[in-house]
Motif scaffolding. Structure first.
Motif, PDB file in Angstrom:
ATOM      1  N   SER A  59      79.610  31.670 -55.715  1.00  0.00           N
ATOM      2  CA  SER A  59      79.171  32.969 -56.204  1.00  0.00           C
ATOM      3  C   SER A  59      80.325  33.970 -56.136  1.00  0.00           C
ATOM      4  O   SER A  59      81.039  34.031 -55.142  1.00  0.00           O
ATOM      5  N   GLY A  60      80.490  34.723 -57.246  1.00  0.00           N
ATOM      6  CA  GLY A  60      81.506  35.779 -57.249  1.00  0.00           C
ATOM      7  C   GLY A  60      82.910  35.315 -57.630  1.00  0.00           C
ATOM      8  O   GLY A  60      83.847  36.101 -57.586  1.00  0.00           O
ATOM      9  N   CYS A  61      83.051  34.041 -58.037  1.00  0.00           N
ATOM     10  CA  CYS A  61      84.411  33.539 -58.317  1.00  0.00           C
ATOM     11  C   CYS A  61      84.890  33.913 -59.719  1.00  0.00           C
ATOM     12  O   CYS A  61      86.049  33.677 -60.055  1.00  0.00           O
ATOM     13  N   GLY A  62      84.011  34.480 -60.551  1.00  0.00           N
ATOM     14  CA  GLY A  62      84.450  34.960 -61.863  1.00  0.00           C
ATOM     15  C   GLY A  62      83.915  34.174 -63.055  1.00  0.00           C
ATOM     16  O   GLY A  62      84.349  34.401 -64.186  1.00  0.00           O
ATOM     17  N   LYS A  63      82.955  33.306 -62.855  1.00  0.00           N
ATOM     18  CA  LYS A  63      82.432  32.467 -63.944  1.00  0.00           C
ATOM     19  C   LYS A  63      81.799  33.301 -65.051  1.00  0.00           C
ATOM     20  O   LYS A  63      82.141  33.158 -66.227  1.00  0.00           O
ATOM     21  N   THR A  64      80.866  34.171 -64.663  1.00  0.00           N
ATOM     22  CA  THR A  64      80.184  34.994 -65.666  1.00  0.00           C
ATOM     23  C   THR A  64      81.169  35.949 -66.338  1.00  0.00           C
ATOM     24  O   THR A  64      81.106  36.174 -67.552  1.00  0.00           O
ATOM     25  N   THR A  65      82.101  36.475 -65.570  1.00  0.00           N
ATOM     26  CA  THR A  65      83.115  37.369 -66.142  1.00  0.00           C
ATOM     27  C   THR A  65      83.898  36.643 -67.238  1.00  0.00           C
ATOM     28  O   THR A  65      84.145  37.210 -68.310  1.00  0.00           O
TER      29      THR A  65
HETATM   30  N1  ATP Z   1      80.655  45.205 -64.166  1.00  0.00           N
HETATM   31  C1  ATP Z   1      81.231  44.964 -62.981  1.00  0.00           C
HETATM   32  N2  ATP Z   1      81.685  45.971 -62.213  1.00  0.00           N
HETATM   33  C2  ATP Z   1      82.301  45.746 -61.025  1.00  0.00           C
HETATM   34  N3  ATP Z   1      82.486  44.521 -60.506  1.00  0.00           N
HETATM   35  C3  ATP Z   1      82.058  43.462 -61.218  1.00  0.00           C
HETATM   36  C4  ATP Z   1      81.401  43.614 -62.491  1.00  0.00           C
HETATM   37  N4  ATP Z   1      81.087  42.382 -62.949  1.00  0.00           N
HETATM   38  C5  ATP Z   1      81.520  41.505 -62.023  1.00  0.00           C
HETATM   39  N5  ATP Z   1      82.100  42.140 -60.981  1.00  0.00           N
HETATM   40  C6  ATP Z   1      82.720  41.504 -59.796  1.00  0.00           C
HETATM   41  O1  ATP Z   1      83.606  40.485 -60.244  1.00  0.00           O
HETATM   42  C7  ATP Z   1      83.517  39.339 -59.425  1.00  0.00           C
HETATM   43  C8  ATP Z   1      83.148  38.118 -60.257  1.00  0.00           C
HETATM   44  O2  ATP Z   1      81.798  38.266 -60.694  1.00  0.00           O
HETATM   45  P1  ATP Z   1      81.075  37.189 -61.620  1.00  0.00           P
HETATM   46  O3  ATP Z   1      79.768  37.760 -62.021  1.00  0.00           O
HETATM   47  O4  ATP Z   1      82.008  36.775 -62.697  1.00  0.00           O
HETATM   48  O5  ATP Z   1      80.876  35.991 -60.586  1.00  0.00           O
HETATM   49  P2  ATP Z   1      80.127  34.582 -60.798  1.00  0.00           P
HETATM   50  O6  ATP Z   1      81.144  33.526 -60.534  1.00  0.00           O
HETATM   51  O7  ATP Z   1      79.444  34.565 -62.106  1.00  0.00           O
HETATM   52  O8  ATP Z   1      79.076  34.576 -59.594  1.00  0.00           O
HETATM   53  P3  ATP Z   1      77.550  34.007 -59.546  1.00  0.00           P
HETATM   54  O9  ATP Z   1      77.675  32.546 -59.306  1.00  0.00           O
HETATM   55  O10 ATP Z   1      76.987  34.725 -58.340  1.00  0.00           O
HETATM   56  O11 ATP Z   1      76.867  34.369 -60.809  1.00  0.00           O
HETATM   57  C9  ATP Z   1      82.517  39.662 -58.329  1.00  0.00           C
HETATM   58  O12 ATP Z   1      83.211  40.073 -57.204  1.00  0.00           O
HETATM   59  C10 ATP Z   1      81.704  40.798 -58.933  1.00  0.00           C
HETATM   60  O13 ATP Z   1      81.185  41.634 -57.930  1.00  0.00           O
END
Ligand code: ATP
Ligand code: MG
Length: 358
Positions: free
Chosen positions: A38-44
């Protein structure tokens, strides 16, 4: 379908990097999983690819055309990318067929073609009999299939799926995995599939990008990640086993090198002449009275047909499979055979810092 590539891609939110210098190429028609905590940047990474966010650095190309870089930004609707999220986001007031037809109405396709394409998408996802139902009358798995049909109906150049099965129960997840696999075989779509379920990633993907802290740690076929992890994070995150520090002896072998591990000199597979760690999978742990080491069983779990044993050897916990039951406290002979030795870049950097401070 089109090749998707990232070059030096970065994204910061309020100065904090969420993605850091991501470079990777996803081949046309390839099924790639993004796997990471979680939080590694996948959704980003998916949101940047879809065009919902602008990169802070680097570029994204699709089919050889730049979608986003410092000078150019193609808006989401012009990228022709399909997206399926964890929450299905169907229009509640439209029937199944209405939901699936919607992207074609937006694109102003003639009615006859629209109807033909909707029928085809519904057939492909096994929804033909449910075309007139409303979303509220569907199960979770059926709704997810509608989301999939709505995506494939406009023949996107790439499909992005963000944990599409996270809300479904285990049995449904397994059958939906089958739907995704079939869907991919039939359409040959370029697919990027986010999950933090490694069994799902290992089962579905041609290649997996393991992410951590906004970076891709390793991008390789599932069996390569398992048998030849690039660093301690990947070795610990993908599959079972132990990651143990190793000392190189400098002695090369046909398969790699020899290393000193847990006080033993062991032949290891390796692509580095100076490894810092070994990944010891259950199949690398041989239990036999003749084994050069002694281990103490700390846990035994019956998996059906075999036992999974945790065995403490020289202060490290190894995992082994055994056809026979062993009791906690029992001492067994252990041999480590053919582990994978690698040089962890972080531990190398740590070592350099320690030496510099000394
Ligand atoms: N709009 C935003 N504003 C500020 N920080 C953000 C935003 N979107 C994502 N982040 C931060 O960027 C980092 C990556 O988030 P992301 O959603 O890409 O993680 P993830 O790998 O998809 O996690 P998960 O498995 O929990 O969905 C996290 O630290 C998150 O808090
Ligand atoms: Mg996410």
């Amino acid at each position: 379908m089109a090749e998707l590539s990232f070059s030096g891609l970065g994204k910061s939110f309020d100065g904090t990097p969420a993605l850091d210098a991501v470079s990777a190429t996803i081949r046309s028609g390839e099924f790639v999983a993004l796997l990471g905590p979680s939080g590694c940047g996948k959704t980003t990474l998916l949101r940047l690819t879809a065009g919902f966010e602008r990169p802070s650095a680097g570029s994204i190309s699709l089919g050889g055309r730049v979608m986003a870089d410092a000078h150019r930004f193609v808006p989401p609707e012009a990228r022709e990318i399909g997206i399926v999220f964890q929450s299905y986001a169907l229009w509640p007031h439209m029937s199944v067929a209405g939901n699936v037809a919607y992207p074609l109405e937006v694109r102003r396709l003639p009615r006859a073609e629209r109807e033909a394409r909707v029928a085809e998408a519904l057939a492909l996802t096994g929804l033909s009999d449910l075309a007139a139902r409303m979303p509220a009358q569907l199960s979770g798995g059926q709704r997810q299939r509608v989301a999939l049909a709505r995506c494939l109906v406009f023949e996107p150049r790439a499909m992005l799926l963000d944990e599409p099965l996270a809300n479904l129960d285990l049995a449904l997840r397994a059958s939906m995995q089958e739907v995704f696999r079939m869907f991919h075989r039939r359409t040959g779509a370029t697919m990027v599939y986010v999950t933090h379920d490694q069994t799902e990633a290992l089962a579905l993907a041609d290649r997996i990008a393991v992410m951590e802290g906004g970076r891709i740690r390793q991008f390789a076929a599932p069996e390569v990640l398992y048998s030849q992890p690039a660093d301690c994070f990947v070795a610990g995150f993908v599959g079972e086993g132990a990651v143990v520090s190793a000392r190189p002896t400098g002695e090369a072998t046909a398969q790699g090198t020899t290393v000193e591990v847990l006080g033993q000199r062991i032949a290891a597979r390796a692509d580095s002449a100076a490894p810092s760690h070994v990944s010891i999978r259950p199949e690398n742990v041989i239990l036999s009275d003749a084994g050069p080491m002694r281990g103490i069983v700390t846990q035994a779990t019956y998996l059906g047909g075999r036992f999974r044993l945790s065995i403490e050897v020289a202060g490290e916990t190894l995992i082994a499979m055994s056809p026979r039951r062993a009791r906690p406290g029992e001492t067994l002979g252990v041999e480590i055979r053919d582990p994978w030795a690698f040089r962890d870049p972080d531990s190398a950097a740590l070592m350099a810092r320690v030496l510099a401070d000394a």
